[in-house]
Motif scaffolding. Structure first.
Motif, short mmCIF file in Angstrom:
data_model
loop_
_atom_site.label_atom_id
_atom_site.label_comp_id
_atom_site.label_asym_id
_atom_site.label_seq_id
_atom_site.Cartn_x
_atom_site.Cartn_y
_atom_site.Cartn_z
N PRO A 65 0.84 -1.20 0.00
CA PRO A 65 0.00 0.00 0.00
C PRO A 65 0.88 1.25 0.00
CG PRO A 65 0.06 -0.94 2.20
CD PRO A 65 0.77 -1.91 1.29
N THR A 66 0.46 2.27 -0.72
CA THR A 66 1.17 3.54 -0.63
C THR A 66 0.84 4.14 0.73
OG1 THR A 66 0.87 3.82 -3.01
CG2 THR A 66 1.58 5.74 -1.77
N THR A 67 1.86 4.36 1.54
CA THR A 67 1.63 4.85 2.88
C THR A 67 1.80 6.37 2.95
OG1 THR A 67 3.95 4.53 3.51
CG2 THR A 67 2.44 2.69 3.90
N PRO A 68 1.24 7.03 3.96
CA PRO A 68 0.47 6.49 5.07
C PRO A 68 -0.81 5.81 4.57
CG PRO A 68 1.14 8.75 5.51
CD PRO A 68 1.49 8.48 4.10
N ALA A 69 -1.06 4.61 5.08
CA ALA A 69 -2.19 3.82 4.62
C ALA A 69 -3.03 3.37 5.81
CB ALA A 69 -1.69 2.61 3.85
N ASP A 71 -2.56 -1.82 5.82
CA ASP A 71 -1.15 -1.69 6.21
C ASP A 71 -0.91 -2.46 7.52
OD1 ASP A 71 1.46 -0.87 6.52
OD2 ASP A 71 0.91 1.07 7.38
#
Lengths: 243, 512
Positions: free
Chosen positions: A37-41, A222
C-alpha cells in the motif's frame, strides 16, 4: 433498423458483461504476493473501504496532483454518473422514486459531462507532456464520448425524439421482444456509439473502472508486521525448499 | 564544484516543469553485469539467444504472479497526473522519465502481445513490437527510476512505477541483461554477508575502534558487540554505517541509546547488512534469500527482538516484506513488533524518560529533515498511519533546539527522492543522480536562505551517501548531511559521562 439496434444492444451487453467479468476474475485470481500500500495507509479494513470511497467518489489522489485535470475529470465522471442513473427510466417501469427525483438534474449533468470532456480534450492537445503520452485511441475515446453526449443533449434541447417509443423499445428488449424505434439521426448515432463503447470497454483503458478496486497500493491494509501475506505460489516455493 | 561532463542544473527559486525533450537521457545506461554476477543470482550469464521469446515468457509469468503488474498495465488512462511528479523528469526533461512515459516502455510491448487491441490495432493504442532496441531502452530508462513511489501518490489508480521498474529489471535479469551495481552487490551479500564486502574480522576491528572512540570522548564503556549470543536485540544496519560519514556517527548513536536503555544487543557478521537489493531488481526469490540471512542470524544468536538501523529501502523490505518472506517470527518476543526501527526504539526510550538529553549540544546547527522515499511512502513506524513521518521529527526535536521544515510539497508523502535510490547509487549513473537531486537541492537551498538552515538530517544510508556527493555539485558543503542518531549521539549524556570544560563553555555561550 430497429432489429439491427436491438441485436447490437444484445451483443454489446453480452460483450460488456462477459468481458468485464473475465477481467475482474483475472484480477481477483492474480495474487498480490507482497504488501505494497502507498503509505500512510489505513491499518484496518474499514479504513481501506473509506480510502477507496474517497478515491472513487472524489478522486482524492488526482486532486492532490493537478487541479485542472481533477476539475474536468470529476465534472465528466459525476455528470456521466447522474446521466446514467437518469437513463434507467428508459429500462424500468414503473420508474423508481429516486430516479424520478434526479430527472431535473439530467440536463445539467449532461452539460457538465460535455464541458468536462472538452476540457480534458484541450488538455490532451495543448499540454506537451500529455500530448506526448497520448495514442490515437486516447483522442478517439474523448471524441466518442463527446458525440454521445452531444447527440443526447440534441434530443433534449433541439430535436426531440419520440421518447415514449424509445422506452417501449428498450423495456421490450429487456424482455427479449423487439419493438420499433423512431428513425431519428441523433437517436441512431447516440445508440450506435453507446453500443460501440460497451463493446470496446473490456478491451481498453476503460478497465480503470474495475482496476482501481484491485490496485494493491490502494486496497491493501497496512499490517505486514502483524500478519504474514503469503501468496499461494510463494507458499509452494517455501514448501519445495523444505522438502 | 565537483567536475562533471554534463551540465549541472542551476538552482532556481522553485523547480519549473520543463518542456519535454525526448531522448536526451537515452545515452545513459549503467554498466552491464559480468556473467559471474548474473549466475551467482541464478540468472543467465549473458544475453540469451532466444531473448525475444524469453522476454515475453517472463512478462507473462510476472503478470500472472503479481496483481500489481497486471492491473497497472491495464488501468492507466493517460490522464497525465503523474507527468510532472518524477524528480528525474524534472531534472532531465526527458519524457521517458515521466512515470507514465517510463511505464509505457513496457506497456507498449504488453499491449502488442497480450491484448486484443494491441494485437490487431497496434498503431491505434500505441502498441509496439519487441526488438533488440526495446531491451536497450528498458535497460537505460528502468535504471533511471529510483522506485521512490512518488508517482503512486498522485495516480488516481495508485499505479506505482516502482512495480513496473522492478518487473522490467527482473525480465532483463532473466534474459541475462543484468545491472553490474545491483547484481555484484547481491553476490557479495551471499558470499560475505554485506553490500560492501566487509568480512567478519574487519567488522570486529571497526567496532572495537568505535568503542575506543566513544570511551575517549565520554569516559564511558559503551559496547558495540558482534555475534554475541543471547543478546536481547539483533541490530541489522546498512554496512555503510560501519565506516562511511555521516553514517557511522549514527551507529555510535544507536549504541549509546541501547547502552542507556540497559538492553543487551548485538550485530551479526552473518547478517551484517540491512539493505536488500533483491527489491531493486524485482526478484522475489533473491529478496527472500537475502531476508532469510536475518532469520538465521536471529535464530543462531537466540535474540528476542530485531531492530533495523537507519536505512530507507531496507526498512521497506524489513517492515513490509520480512514477515512474509522469512517469517513467521514466532520465536521472538511477541510484545514487540518484528522488526522494529531504531527510531521506534529511541522514541520509546525518550517517551519513558530513559535518556538524559542536552539539546544545546546541537545548537551549532539548524536542522531540516529529508523524508526518505521508501520510509515515507512504503512503511510505517509506531501504531498509527503516518508514524513514519512523525517519529523521526519527534526524535530530532527532542535532541535539537533548531528545527525547520522544507516546503510542504517536498516532504511527507510528497517527499522527493534523494536521486540515488533503487540501485542508482553508482558512479556510472552520476548524471541522472545529479539531475534527479535537483528538486531536493532546491527545497534545501530555499530553507537555507530563508530560515538559516545549516544541516539536513536523514535516516537512509543511500540518502546520506547520495547527498554527500550531491551537495558539492550544487555549491553546498558535503558535511551538511547528518544522521538522525548522530544528533541523538551528540545530545545524549551517558550515565557517568565526564563533562569536559570545553563543553561547559559552549553551553554557556549559547545561553547568553
Amino acid at each position: 433498423m430497429s432489429s439491427f439496434i436491438a441485436l447490437l444492444f444484445v451483443v454489446a451487453t453480452l460483450v460488456l458483461v462477459v468481458g468485464v467479468a473475465r477481467k475482474v476474475i483475472q484480477y481477483a485470481r492474480t495474487p498480490a504476493p507482497l504488501k505494497i500500500p502507498t503509505t500512510p495507509a489505513p491499518v484496518s479494513e474499514a479504513g481501506v473501504v473509506l480510502r477507496l470511497f474517497r478515491e472513487v467518489v472524489f478522486f482524492e489522489s488526482l486532486f492532490k496532483s493537478t487541479k485542472w485535470t481533477w476539475i474536468f475529470g470529476w465534472m465528466f465522471h459525476l455528470g456521466l454518473f447522474v446521466v446514467l442513473l437518469r437513463h434507467l427510466r428508459y429500462f424500468i417501469d414503473p420508474v423508481w422514486l429516486p430516479i424520478e427525483l434526479i430527472q431535473p438534474f439530467g440536463l445539467y449533468a449532461g452539460l457538465a459531462m460535455v464541458v468536462g470532456l472538452v476540457g480534458l480534450f484541450l488538455r490532451r492537445v495543448f499540454v506537451d507532456r500529455v500530448r506526448y503520452i497520448s495514442s490515437p485511441s486516447d483522442y478517439l475515446w474523448l471524441m466518442l464520448l463527446l458525440v454521445i453526449g452531444f447527440s443526447g443533449l440534441m434530443m433534449t434541447l433541439v430535436v426531440h425524439t419520440d421518447i415514449v417509443m424509445v422506452k417501449q423499445f428498450f423495456t421490450g428488449l429487456v424482455g427479449f421482444s423487439i419493438g420499433e424505434l423512431p428513425v431519428d439521426l441523433p437517436l441512431i448515432v447516440h445508440l450506435v456509439l453507446v453500443a460501440v463503447l460497451m463493446i470496446l470497454f473490456p478491451f481498453s483503458k476503460l478497465l480503470h473502472v474495475p482496476g482501481i478496486f484491485f490496485s494493491p497500493s490502494r486496497n491493501q491494509v497496512d499490517n505486514p508486521r502483524e500478519k504474514r501475506h503469503l501468496a499461494p505460489w510463494a507458499k509452494s516455493m517455501e514448501e519445495q525448499e523444505q522438502n | 564544484m565537483a567536475k562533471a561532463n554534463f551540465e549541472v542544473p542551476e538552482l532556481q527559486e522553485y523547480v519549473e516543469v520543463p518542456a519535454i525533450a525526448e531522448g536526451v537521457m537515452a545515452h545513459l545506461s549503467p554498466f552491464v553485469a559480468k556473467p559471474d554476477h548474473n549466475t551467482d543470482l541464478n540468472f543467465p550469464g549473458e544475453l540469451v539467444d532466444d531473448w525475444h521469446d524469453k522476454t515475453l515468457e517472463k512478462l507473462d509469468d510476472l503478470r500472472k504472479r503479481f496483481r500489481s503488474l497486471q492491473v497497472y498495465l491495464d488501468a492507466c488512462v493517460k490522464c497525465g497526473a503523474c507527468t510532472d511528479k518524477c524528480h528525474y523528469f524534472l531534472g532531465t526533461s526527458d519524457p521517458k522519465n515521466m512515470p507514465v512515459g517510463r511505464q509505457d516502455l513496457l506497456r507498449k510491448v504488453y499491449r502488442r502481445y497480450f491484448t486484443f487491441a494491441g494485437k490487431y490495432f497496434p498503431k491505434l493504442v500505441g502498441a509496439e513490437d519487441l526488438t533488440r532496441e526495446t531491451l536497450d531502452e528498458w535497460y537505460s530508462y528502468y535504471h533511471q527510476c529510483s522506485q521512490c513511489r512518488r508517482c503512486s501518490v498522485f495516480c488516481p489508480y495508485g499505479i506505482d512505477t516502482a512495480e513496473i521498474s522492478m518487473a522490467a529489471r527482473e525480465i532483463l535479469d532473466s534474459i541475462g541483461y543484468g545491472q553490474k551495481y545491483c547484481n555484484e552487490i547481491i553476490a557479495k551479500v551471499f558470499k560475505i554477508g554485506n553490500n560492501l564486502g566487509l568480512p567478519g574480522p574487519a567488522l570486529a576491528d571497526t567496532l572495537e575502534g568505535l568503542e575506543e572512540d566513544v570511551f575517549d570522548d565520554t569516559g564511558v564503556e559503551v559496547k558495540y558487540p558482534l555475534d554475541q549470543k543471547g543478546a536481547d536485540i539483533l541490530l541489522v544496519t546498512p554496512s555503510a554505517d560501519f565506516f562511511a560519514e555521516p553514517h557511522v556517527d549514527g551507529l555510535i548513536g544507536y549504541g549509546k541509546v541501547f547502552h542507556e536503555a540497559g538492553i543487551s544487543w548485538t550485530l551479526s557478521s552473518h547478517a551484517s547488512e540491512a539493505a536488500n537489493f533483491g527489491m531493486f531488481i524485482g526478484s522475489y526469490e533473491n529478496m527472500r534469500r537475502i531476508s532469510l540471512r536475518i532469520r538465521k542470524a536471529a535464530l543462531d544468536l537466540g535474540v528476542k527482538r530485531i531492530v533495523f538501523g537507519e536505512c530507507g529501502h531496507a526498512w521497506r523490505v524489513a517492515y513490509a516484506f520480512l514477515n512474509t518472506l522469512a517469517g513467521p517470527f514466532d520465536f521472538l518476543d511477541p510484545d514487540y513488533p518484528v522488526p522494529q526501527h531504531i527510531m521506534e526504539f529511541t522514541y520509546d526510550q525518550l517517551q519513558k524518560g530513559n535518556l538524559n538529553i542536552d539539546k544545546s549540544a546541537n545548537d551549532d546547527m539548524t536542522l531540516t529533515f529529508h523524508d526518505s522515499c521508501n520510509v515515507a511512502r512504503a512503511t510505517r513506524m509506531g501504531p498509527k498511519p503516518g508514524g513514519q513521518l512523525e517519529y523521526p521529527r519527534a526524535v530530532i526535536k527532542a535532541v535539537c533546539n533548531n528545527y525547520v521544515e522544507m516546503h510542504h510539497d517536498t516532504i511527507g508523502e510528497k517527499t522527493f527522492c534523494c536521486g540515488g535510490g533503487g540501485g542508482l547509487l553508482t558512479d556510472d549513473l552520476m548524471e541522472v543522480r545529479v539531475k534527479g537531486a535537483l528538486p531536493r537541492m532546491t527545497a534545501l537551498k530555499n530553507v537555507m536562505e530563508e530560515e538559516g538552515v545549516t544541516h539536513l538530517a536523514a535516516i537512509c544510508a543511500i540518502c546520506k551517501s547520495q547527498f554527500t556527493k550531491m551537495l558539492p555539485y550544487y555549491g553546498m558543503d558535503m558535511d551538511q548531511i547528518v544522521s538522525v542518531h548522530q544528533l541523538v549521539s551528540s545530545a545524549i549524556i551517558l550515565t557517568g559521562q565526564k563533562t569536559g570544560e570545553d563543553e561547559e563553555e559552549e553551553t554557556e555561550e549559547v545561553e547568553v
